[in-house]
Motif scaffolding. Structure first.
Motif, PDB file in Angstrom:
ATOM      1  N   PHE A  93      74.301  31.630   1.290  1.00 47.56           N
ATOM      2  CA  PHE A  93      74.800  33.003   1.221  1.00 47.56           C
ATOM      3  C   PHE A  93      76.158  33.039   0.521  1.00 47.56           C
ATOM      4  N   ARG A  94      76.997  32.066   0.810  1.00 46.93           N
ATOM      5  CA  ARG A  94      78.307  32.019   0.156  1.00 46.93           C
ATOM      6  C   ARG A  94      78.160  31.785  -1.345  1.00 46.93           C
ATOM      7  N   LEU A  95      77.248  30.895  -1.724  1.00 51.41           N
ATOM      8  CA  LEU A  95      77.012  30.652  -3.144  1.00 51.41           C
ATOM      9  C   LEU A  95      76.501  31.906  -3.845  1.00 51.41           C
ATOM     10  N   ALA A  96      75.670  32.673  -3.156  1.00 43.04           N
ATOM     11  CA  ALA A  96      75.071  33.867  -3.756  1.00 43.04           C
ATOM     12  C   ALA A  96      76.059  35.008  -3.886  1.00 43.04           C
ATOM     13  N   THR A  97      77.011  35.091  -2.988  1.00 43.01           N
ATOM     14  CA  THR A  97      77.873  36.271  -2.931  1.00 43.01           C
ATOM     15  C   THR A  97      79.305  36.028  -3.416  1.00 43.01           C
ATOM     16  N   MET A  98      79.669  34.793  -3.695  1.00 45.48           N
ATOM     17  CA  MET A  98      81.019  34.534  -4.210  1.00 45.48           C
ATOM     18  C   MET A  98      81.138  35.107  -5.623  1.00 45.48           C
ATOM     19  N   PRO A  99      82.342  35.411  -6.082  1.00 41.32           N
ATOM     20  CA  PRO A  99      82.515  35.942  -7.439  1.00 41.32           C
ATOM     21  C   PRO A  99      82.412  34.886  -8.523  1.00 41.32           C
ATOM     22  N   LYS A 100      82.437  33.612  -8.153  1.00 41.50           N
ATOM     23  CA  LYS A 100      82.408  32.537  -9.142  1.00 41.50           C
ATOM     24  C   LYS A 100      80.977  32.259  -9.603  1.00 41.50           C
ATOM     25  N   PRO A 101      80.789  31.905 -10.875  1.00 44.38           N
ATOM     26  CA  PRO A 101      79.448  31.588 -11.351  1.00 44.38           C
ATOM     27  C   PRO A 101      78.937  30.276 -10.772  1.00 44.38           C
ATOM     28  N   LEU A 102      77.612  30.210 -10.605  1.00 41.10           N
ATOM     29  CA  LEU A 102      76.951  29.030 -10.054  1.00 41.10           C
ATOM     30  C   LEU A 102      75.956  28.489 -11.073  1.00 41.10           C
ATOM     31  N   VAL A 103      76.103  27.219 -11.411  1.00 43.21           N
ATOM     32  CA  VAL A 103      75.160  26.527 -12.280  1.00 43.21           C
ATOM     33  C   VAL A 103      74.462  25.452 -11.447  1.00 43.21           C
ATOM     34  N   VAL A 104      73.140  25.422 -11.499  1.00 39.02           N
ATOM     35  CA  VAL A 104      72.377  24.399 -10.794  1.00 39.02           C
ATOM     36  C   VAL A 104      71.736  23.483 -11.824  1.00 39.02           C
ATOM     37  N   ALA A 105      71.996  22.190 -11.704  1.00 37.51           N
ATOM     38  CA  ALA A 105      71.427  21.189 -12.609  1.00 37.51           C
ATOM     39  C   ALA A 105      70.334  20.444 -11.855  1.00 37.51           C
ATOM     40  N   VAL A 106      69.082  20.760 -12.177  1.00 38.32           N
ATOM     41  CA  VAL A 106      67.934  20.196 -11.462  1.00 38.32           C
ATOM     42  C   VAL A 106      67.504  18.925 -12.188  1.00 38.32           C
ATOM     43  N   ALA A 118      67.788  25.895  -6.002  1.00 32.29           N
ATOM     44  CA  ALA A 118      67.721  26.037  -7.452  1.00 32.29           C
ATOM     45  C   ALA A 118      67.601  27.498  -7.864  1.00 32.29           C
ATOM     46  N   LEU A 119      66.842  28.273  -7.110  1.00 35.49           N
ATOM     47  CA  LEU A 119      66.623  29.683  -7.448  1.00 35.49           C
ATOM     48  C   LEU A 119      67.903  30.506  -7.418  1.00 35.49           C
ATOM     49  N   LEU A 120      68.926  30.022  -6.720  1.00 37.99           N
ATOM     50  CA  LEU A 120      70.174  30.777  -6.580  1.00 37.99           C
ATOM     51  C   LEU A 120      71.052  30.727  -7.822  1.00 37.99           C
ATOM     52  N   GLY A 121      70.823  29.755  -8.689  1.00 37.80           N
ATOM     53  CA  GLY A 121      71.735  29.576  -9.815  1.00 37.80           C
ATOM     54  C   GLY A 121      71.787  30.771 -10.746  1.00 37.80           C
ATOM     55  N   ASP A 122      72.985  31.109 -11.213  1.00 36.23           N
ATOM     56  CA  ASP A 122      73.107  32.090 -12.293  1.00 36.23           C
ATOM     57  C   ASP A 122      72.502  31.507 -13.563  1.00 36.23           C
ATOM     58  N   VAL A 123      72.703  30.208 -13.723  1.00 40.23           N
ATOM     59  CA  VAL A 123      72.064  29.455 -14.795  1.00 40.23           C
ATOM     60  C   VAL A 123      71.462  28.206 -14.169  1.00 40.23           C
ATOM     61  N   VAL A 124      70.190  27.955 -14.466  1.00 41.01           N
ATOM     62  CA  VAL A 124      69.493  26.786 -13.926  1.00 41.01           C
ATOM     63  C   VAL A 124      69.131  25.870 -15.079  1.00 41.01           C
ATOM     64  N   ILE A 139      53.581  21.216   5.742  1.00 40.26           N
ATOM     65  CA  ILE A 139      54.127  20.728   7.019  1.00 40.26           C
ATOM     66  C   ILE A 139      54.159  21.842   8.070  1.00 40.26           C
ATOM     67  N   GLY A 140      53.402  22.909   7.830  1.00 34.74           N
ATOM     68  CA  GLY A 140      53.255  23.950   8.841  1.00 34.74           C
ATOM     69  C   GLY A 140      54.492  24.777   9.090  1.00 34.74           C
ATOM     70  N   LEU A 141      55.306  24.978   8.049  1.00 31.82           N
ATOM     71  CA  LEU A 141      56.510  25.795   8.187  1.00 31.82           C
ATOM     72  C   LEU A 141      56.465  26.938   7.179  1.00 31.82           C
ATOM     73  N   SER A 142      57.348  27.906   7.375  1.00 32.36           N
ATOM     74  CA  SER A 142      57.478  29.019   6.429  1.00 32.36           C
ATOM     75  C   SER A 142      58.738  28.824   5.607  1.00 32.36           C
ATOM     76  N   ALA A 143      58.903  29.666   4.595  1.00 33.96           N
ATOM     77  CA  ALA A 143      60.005  29.501   3.650  1.00 33.96           C
ATOM     78  C   ALA A 143      61.363  29.701   4.305  1.00 33.96           C
ATOM     79  N   ASP A 144      62.358  29.017   3.762  1.00 35.50           N
ATOM     80  CA  ASP A 144      63.747  29.240   4.160  1.00 35.50           C
ATOM     81  C   ASP A 144      64.600  29.237   2.904  1.00 35.50           C
ATOM     82  N   GLY A 145      65.907  29.334   3.088  1.00 30.73           N
ATOM     83  CA  GLY A 145      66.820  29.298   1.957  1.00 30.73           C
ATOM     84  C   GLY A 145      66.760  30.525   1.071  1.00 30.73           C
ATOM     85  N   GLY A 146      66.110  31.602   1.558  1.00 28.37           N
ATOM     86  CA  GLY A 146      66.039  32.827   0.787  1.00 28.37           C
ATOM     87  C   GLY A 146      64.908  32.866  -0.220  1.00 28.37           C
ATOM     88  N   MET A 147      63.996  31.862  -0.207  1.00 28.00           N
ATOM     89  CA  MET A 147      62.944  31.801  -1.213  1.00 28.00           C
ATOM     90  C   MET A 147      62.059  33.040  -1.220  1.00 28.00           C
TER      91      MET A 147
END
Length: 270
Positions: A93-106, A118-124, A139-147
């Motif tokens: 949530f902090r990464l998504a709402t901070m004013p600073k840009p986020l780059v994710v290098a997968v 990975a989906l959160l990146g402004d640039v991926v 594994i019998g679970l549902s999505a997390d991390g905002g997916m």
């Protein structure tokens, strides 16, 4: 915050947070989620940081939650997952709402919460060996991390249903076509290309980038009239700030602007 599970490095004004449990695919356990939250909050709060990069150590980006740790938790598994997800979600949530840009290098496979991150990146930025997999159903679970929020907004509902319910793996090139990745590069060029891009973002107007991030997120909950009002207020606020004055002066002088405003300081004269 740097440690055995999360490494943080500051170069100029770019902070790189590296998930560092390569022997288990950089999987999140309770301790790593806590360390990741601390690292994210530290970088988000640091006025010296103007762009954040997140990547993984070794051959994988992040395979999600640590299944071995889940098994070891036994009957306390739900409590363990509750603690892990609380810290992970706070960091995301902090990464998504901070004013600073986020780059994710997968740099390799991104599964479960790794896919969500990975989906959160402004640039991926994706290496050619990268792939993306929801993985929860196996594994019998549902999505997390905002997916369940980010994925359909990026790829559309039908494709999100296919990827999440049928658990289909997406390679780097398909991820680029679907909009999950912004750019695909050779694995051995990934961090160089990412660093160049992050430096470019760090040199941009934090006032402009922060407002753009906020407005884009808000647009999914706003009607057109409300969004126009938000843009109006944001533009007027930015017009009183140092970045706007510098941008105009640089444009008229035909030189490169030197933006100095701190993230989140739009409308402030210093």
């Amino acid at each position: 915050m740097s440690g055995p599970m999360i490494e943080t490095r500051l170069a100029d004004t770019v902070a790189t947070i590296t998930l560092s449990r390569p022997k288990v695919g950089n999987a999140f356990d309770v301790s790593m989620a806590s360390a990741f939250r601390a690292a994210v909050e530290g970088c988000a709060d640091d006025p010296a940081v103007r762009c954040i990069v997140v990547t993984g150590a070794g051959r994988m980006f992040c395979v999600g939650g640590d299944i071995g740790a889940m098994a070891q938790a036994g009957g306390d598994r739900a409590t363990m997952l509750e603690q892990l997800i609380e810290d992970l979600h706070a960091a995301l949530f902090r990464l998504a709402t901070m004013p600073k840009p986020l780059v994710v290098a997968v740099n390799g496979p991104a599964a479960g919460a790794g896919f969500s991150l990975a989906l959160l990146g402004d640039v991926v930025m994706a290496g050619r060996s990268a792939n993306f997999l929801a993985a929860y159903g196996d594994i019998g679970l549902s999505a997390d991390g905002g997916m369940s929020w980010t994925l359909p907004r990026i790829v559309g509902l039908r494709t999100a249903q296919r990827l999440l319910l049928l658990n289909e793996k997406v390679g780097a090139e398909e991820a680029l076509r679907l909009g999950i990745a912004s750019k695909v590069v050779a694995d051995d060029e990934l961090m160089h290309e990412t660093g160049t891009l992050a430096s470019r973002l760090a040199g941009s107007s934090m006032t402009s980038l922060g407002a753009a991030r906020r407005l884009l997120h808000e647009s999914f909950q706003s009607d057109f009239a409300t969004q126009l009002e938000s843009e109006h207020a944001s533009m007027v606020s930015a017009a009183g700030g140092v970045d706007h004055r510098e941008g105009v002066a640089a444009f008229l002088a035909r030189r490169k602007p030197q933006f100095s405003a701190r993230p989140g300081s739009e409308g402030k004269g210093a």
